[in-house]
Scaffold this motif. Structure first.
Motif, mmCIF file in Angstrom:
data_model
loop_
_atom_site.group_PDB
_atom_site.id
_atom_site.type_symbol
_atom_site.label_atom_id
_atom_site.label_comp_id
_atom_site.label_asym_id
_atom_site.label_seq_id
_atom_site.Cartn_x
_atom_site.Cartn_y
_atom_site.Cartn_z
ATOM 1 N N ILE A 96 9.256 -123.461 20.358
ATOM 2 C CA ILE A 96 8.678 -122.119 20.265
ATOM 3 C C ILE A 96 7.348 -122.003 20.998
ATOM 4 O O ILE A 96 7.018 -120.972 21.554
ATOM 5 N N ASP A 97 6.520 -123.056 21.007
ATOM 6 C CA ASP A 97 5.133 -123.019 21.477
ATOM 7 C C ASP A 97 4.284 -122.302 20.437
ATOM 8 O O ASP A 97 4.009 -122.842 19.379
ATOM 9 N N ALA A 98 3.849 -121.082 20.692
ATOM 10 C CA ALA A 98 3.155 -120.230 19.717
ATOM 11 C C ALA A 98 1.914 -120.897 19.111
ATOM 12 O O ALA A 98 1.541 -120.578 17.989
ATOM 13 N N GLU A 99 1.276 -121.801 19.864
ATOM 14 C CA GLU A 99 0.037 -122.444 19.416
ATOM 15 C C GLU A 99 0.250 -123.229 18.114
ATOM 16 O O GLU A 99 -0.686 -123.452 17.349
ATOM 17 N N SER A 238 -6.683 -113.856 23.347
ATOM 18 C CA SER A 238 -6.748 -115.281 23.629
ATOM 19 C C SER A 238 -6.751 -116.068 22.323
ATOM 20 O O SER A 238 -6.957 -115.521 21.240
ATOM 21 N N THR A 239 -6.545 -117.363 22.438
ATOM 22 C CA THR A 239 -6.518 -118.243 21.281
ATOM 23 C C THR A 239 -7.932 -118.668 20.900
ATOM 24 O O THR A 239 -8.743 -118.978 21.770
ATOM 25 N N GLU A 245 -16.713 -120.688 22.685
ATOM 26 C CA GLU A 245 -17.073 -119.335 22.298
ATOM 27 C C GLU A 245 -15.867 -118.427 22.526
ATOM 28 O O GLU A 245 -15.143 -118.591 23.516
ATOM 29 N N PRO A 246 -15.628 -117.477 21.630
ATOM 30 C CA PRO A 246 -14.459 -116.609 21.796
ATOM 31 C C PRO A 246 -14.504 -115.829 23.103
ATOM 32 O O PRO A 246 -15.558 -115.337 23.511
ATOM 33 N N PHE A 294 -7.969 -127.337 20.918
ATOM 34 C CA PHE A 294 -7.298 -127.341 19.628
ATOM 35 C C PHE A 294 -7.456 -125.969 18.981
ATOM 36 O O PHE A 294 -8.572 -125.462 18.830
ATOM 37 N N ALA A 295 -6.336 -125.359 18.593
ATOM 38 C CA ALA A 295 -6.378 -124.049 17.954
ATOM 39 C C ALA A 295 -7.058 -124.135 16.602
ATOM 40 O O ALA A 295 -6.909 -125.120 15.877
ATOM 41 N N THR A 296 -7.814 -123.107 16.271
ATOM 42 C CA THR A 296 -8.490 -123.058 14.983
ATOM 43 C C THR A 296 -7.507 -122.622 13.900
ATOM 44 O O THR A 296 -6.333 -122.360 14.161
ATOM 45 N N SER A 297 -8.011 -122.511 12.683
ATOM 46 C CA SER A 297 -7.136 -122.075 11.585
ATOM 47 C C SER A 297 -6.852 -120.581 11.647
ATOM 48 O O SER A 297 -5.884 -120.105 11.059
#
Length: 923
Positions: A96-99, A238-239, A245-246, A294-297
């Protein structure tokens, strides 16, 4: 039995054309009680389809053991979609990916002998077949084609972004997956998201992306004339990444414009994601675009609605286009795909710098014949036509005049959203036919027609040959006019965002409508209007507003439990192991694990590296923390250990921060899975460029993403020469790997890499020559850039592994586990340094419509548990106090709060920070 078919225009359900305006809601990132609210929010935003991914690793945690209960009840989610009167698309995968961790694939696959992921590997395919059959057993009867009442499932997605140009491999893998779908009884249409890299007979070719939407839709109409054009992934943000920084969100004008381009090109869309959510526990993935992403929560920071189903910044833009697409779907579903008139490409205007940063356009009007430029894109079909007008973002409120087929003219003003659309010859229902409108059509309901434009602009609408000429109102109150048996609501661009269309009424001046028809009004007002489908207007007052002002969480004192037994290496939980091993192999497929190494015989301060390790390793020598090795904020590539001749306990807390959710390094190992080496840097001369034979990439390794058959490396190879006479391994480190390439040793290709690495490669004594060695990097020929060569010259280093500290050492391993309740006690005045658990109780946030938020202020990095359930990871600071962006608030799910009002919050902080400054509040 119902049938679903498709052609180059749209899908057809029992011969009736339907048009998809979809948004993605991830049931796995929400609690079950929240599903209905998010589905309702999607419908209220104008969407008619919900897309959801099915994460294999959530449903088959162990081989052959499936879980479709509670928050994993896929069937219940799909049934809620159907109950809301919406279509459903399942992204079935298996990848799926999807982070998400490992892109949704189960970690236990990695332990299966001879397995290879996402390819025609028998071991992998057999596991896929079992998974697909299990999912089908849950949802087969919910397909629109199922006998009897059927269900909402209109389409499935097979795999995700399979972008390898190896045709025979694609047919043997993707074709086999499609066969599994059909044999399992899944017979609705199947779409892919391969961006035309691979096409499989029996699948619709979908598209993913946000750029050049109009051009892409036209190209799809040309190369796939018998298939509907679908942007199956239209990402609107974006992720969120730890340590970054976002990125600024897309502005309303930019988002409206890009989505309008899809419609102008005859395309359907899926907003990804529509709903925000939570990457619970250890499920966040690792993005393959770099080494440390690394994706955050938090999931979906720029989604149209928040984790609590409240409208977010992008909501207004999404609902404007979604209403147009769904409420006038008959027009778009019948557009002639062969009618592609020449037009100015809207992309040629460039992006609005202010809009990209979230600002708007100037309200100063400019004529299209003056400084402003406008692209007009016309589309026509049997149920009417539409003209989209895209303004140059620098033009402000651009104005132009359309010349109609009968020689009459229609002036159009384009407002802040940067695009306008005019409908022609559209049946609105009953006896009402819309001849033309120079205002943006929004929705219809019964005898109600809603349109909007810039405040003060001239609005011209003709119904049944009878023209209506009005001025678009300013202020906050829309204009309602009776004309030709219709109630026509005319709003400005601000007012339209407070007009909501439900199944049974249109609401003016509200901020939302519940599934039961209960409204909420904006702050400062309680007055609103309700228009029934017969066009009657009712002025009403909202008396149901609930305020949580003054409500406070009653929080108890913090208690603590130490992890000293683990960091000192004396815990009885340690069990002997034969050597370094992957965390998953040691029974910890996710999260942390404790390694204990008993060192003897080596003294002095030794620089060490762990080239075969994943993510982050926190080191403790005889109980004292001496640093963190790995990637991400606060970690380094090497560490200095203070060693003695006497026996010492080296303890390592290994952290799996999430596996890659894509890229060529999918399925990487975690923890300490190789030797810990004492190292010494090898002096390297500046590399030279030498010629070499090009390497056929897909003959060397397959699949490789975004590589086609015949693609080769460049003959230019960046070359290092060095002498090595000892029988010791060498560690090659590449700080910033380039996009695509191959590492070559003594003319033998070793490994392929992309931006996700591998960034460390161990060259064994068997691979090295005694004496002169030649190490080379060959980049892919069509993406070879001198800048990449220059960066690599500085980014590559080599260390000699002069001694293995683990080869002859005793090793043990302990699982990372929460302490028991009896282990917690009030903290002492002086708390020893090191990882630590904290616990408190609280009450006061149990109101159904309240939101309890935890802010880990003053903490470093760790995990949060609520009433024994693993909620989320946090990462706010490094051990030395350096802040780590982004700043996150962790929402405590209402479904996880105890109805008794007594709740337990538990924290694990890797570096022992005190939670005295954390915040726990009600919103």
């Amino acid at each position: 039995m119902p049938s679903v078919t498709h052609d180059g225009r749209s899908f057809m359900l029992d011969g009736r054309r339907i048009w998809l305006a979809a948004g993605e809601i991830h049931y796995a990132r929400l609690t079950r009680p929240a599903w209905a609210d998010h589905i309702h929010a999607a419908k209220l935003a104008g969407l008619n389809t919900v897309v959801t991914p099915v994460f294999w690793n959530r449903h088959e945690p162990r081989p052959g053991s499936f879980d479709f209960t509670g928050d994993n009840d896929l069937r219940a989610f799909v049934e809620l979609v159907g109950k809301a009167g919406m279509h459903c698309v399942l992204k079935l995968g298996p990848f799926i990916d999807a982070e998400w961790d490992l892109g949704g694939l189960p970690a236990w696959l990695l332990q299966m002998p001879n397995v290879a992921l996402r390819t025609a590997n028998q071991v992998f395919l057999e596991a896929c077949s079992r998974y697909i059959t299990a999912v089908s057993d849950q949802v087969r009867s919910l397909q629109v084609t199922a006998p009897g009442q059927g269900g909402p499932i209109l389409m499935l997605q097979c795999e995700t972004a399979w972008t390898c140009g190896k045709e025979d491999l694609a047919q043997s893998y993707l074709g086999e997956l499609l066969r599994y779908f059909r044999e399992a009884g899944l017979n609705v249409p199947v779409i892919n998201s391969n961006n035309l890299w691979q096409s499989i007979e029996g699948q619709i070719d979908g598209w993913s992306g946000t750029g050049q939407m109009l051009a892409t839709m036209r190209q799809l109409a040309t190369v796939r004339p018998t298939q509907p054009r679908i942007v199956i992934e239209f990402p609107i943000g974006s992720t969120a990444i730890w340590g970054r920084e976002p990125e600024p969100a897309m502005s309303t004008p930019a988002l409206v414009r890009r989505m309008a381009e899809i419609l102008a090109g005859g395309g359907q869309f899926n907003v990804t994601p529509f709903s925000g959510g939570r990457n619970f526990g250890f499920w966040p993935g690792r993005l393959p675009e770099s080494l440390d992403l690394f994706a955050t929560s938090e999931f979906g920071k720029d989604a149209a609605v928040t984790e609590t189903a409240k409208p977010a910044a992008s909501h207004a833009a999404v609902r404007r286009i979604a209403h147009l697409a769904s409420r006038f779907g008959r027009v778009f579903a019948n557009l002639d795909p062969s009618f592609q008139p020449i037009a100015i490409d809207p992309e040629s205007f460039g992006d609005d710098a202010a809009g990209a940063a979230g600002g708007g356009s100037s309200k100063k009007s400019k004529s299209a014949n003056g400084n402003g430029r406008i692209s007009i894109v016309n589309a026509s079909g049997s149920q009417g036509s539409v003209a989209f007008l895209f303004a140059d973002p620098a033009a402000g409120h651009a104005q132009t005049t359309l010349l109609l087929p009968d020689g009459s003219t229609l002036p159009v003003t384009i407002g802040d959203q940067g695009v306008a659309w005019c409908l022609f010859d559209v049946h609105l229902g009953g006896r009402a036919n819309l001849d033309y409108s120079n205002l943006n059509a929004f929705a219809t309901l019964g005898s109600v027609f809603i349109a909007y434009g810039p405040a003060g602009a001239r609005g011209m609408i003709s119904i049944n040959g009878s023209p209506l000429d009005v001025e678009v109102p300013g202020g906050k109150t829309p204009l309602a006019v009776e004309h030709e048996g219709l109630t026509i609501v005319i709003a400005n661009e601000e007012q339209i965002d407070s007009i909501f269309v439900a199944d049974d009424a249109v609401y003016l001046g509200v901020s939302g409508v519940s599934p039961k028809g209960e409204v909420s009004t904006p702050a400062g007002t309680r007055q609103y209007s309700r228009i029934t489908p017969d066009g009657k207007i009712h002025a009403l007052t909202d008396n149901s507003r609930t305020s949580h002002a003054g409500r406070k969480v009653k929080q108890g004192d913090w208690e603590t439990a130490t992890a000293e037994d683990y960091q000192n290496g004396v815990s009885a939980r340690y069990a002997s192991v034969t050597g370094p091993a992957d965390l998953a192999l040691l029974g910890c497929p996710h999260g942390y694990g404790w390694y204990r190494i008993t060192l003897t015989g080596t003294a002095g301060r030794k620089k060490v590296m762990a080239p075969m390790s994943g993510d982050r390793l926190q080191f403790f020598m005889d109980g004292d923390s001496i640093g963190t090795m790995g990637v991400g904020p606060g970690a380094g590539a090497e560490l200095t250990l203070p060693l003695k001749k006497a026996a010492q306990q080296l303890v390592i807390l290994a952290d799996n921060m999430g596996r890659f959710c894509g890229g060529i390094n999918l399925g990487e190992k975690k923890g300490l899975f190789g030797d810990l080496y004492e190292v010494s840097p090898l002096k390297l001369a500046k590399p030279k460029v030498q010629a070499g034979d090009p390497i056929d990439l897909l003959n060397f390794r397959k699949p490789l993403w975004e590589m086609s058959e015949g693609d080769t490396t460049s003959p230019d190879r960046l070359t290092w020469q060095f002498m090595h006479r000892r029988k010791t391994p060498l560690i090659v480190s590449i700080a910033t790997p380039p996009a695509h390439g191959i590492l070559i040793l003594n003319d033998e290709p070793l490994t392929a890499f992309d931006r996700s690495g591998p960034d460390r490669i161990v060259l064994t004594s068997e691979q090295l020559r005694q004496g002169k060695n030649v190490l080379q990097i060959a980049l892919v020929s069509d993406v070879h850039e001198q800048a990449d060569m220059d960066r690599l010259g500085d980014a590559l280093t080599i260390h000699e592994a002069v001694n293995s500290l683990t080869e002859k050492s005793e090793m043990a391993f302990a699982k990372w586990e929460p302490p028991t309740a009896s282990q917690f006690a009030a903290p002492a005045k002086s708390v020893p340094a090191g990882p630590r658990w904290w616990r408190c109780t609280f009450s006061g946030g149990e109101a159904p419509d309240a939101t309890v938020v935890f802010e880990p202020v003053g903490m470093t990095k760790g995990e949060v548990f609520l009433n024994g359930r693993h909620l989320a990871r946090y990462f706010t600071a490094t051990p030395d106090g350096k802040k780590v962006p982004p700043t996150e608030r962790i929402i405590l799910p209402n479904a996880w709060l105890n109805s008794s009002g007594e709740n337990t919050l538990m924290i694990f902080d890797e570096h022992g920070a005190n939670p005295g400054k954390t915040k726990l509040d009600v919103e």
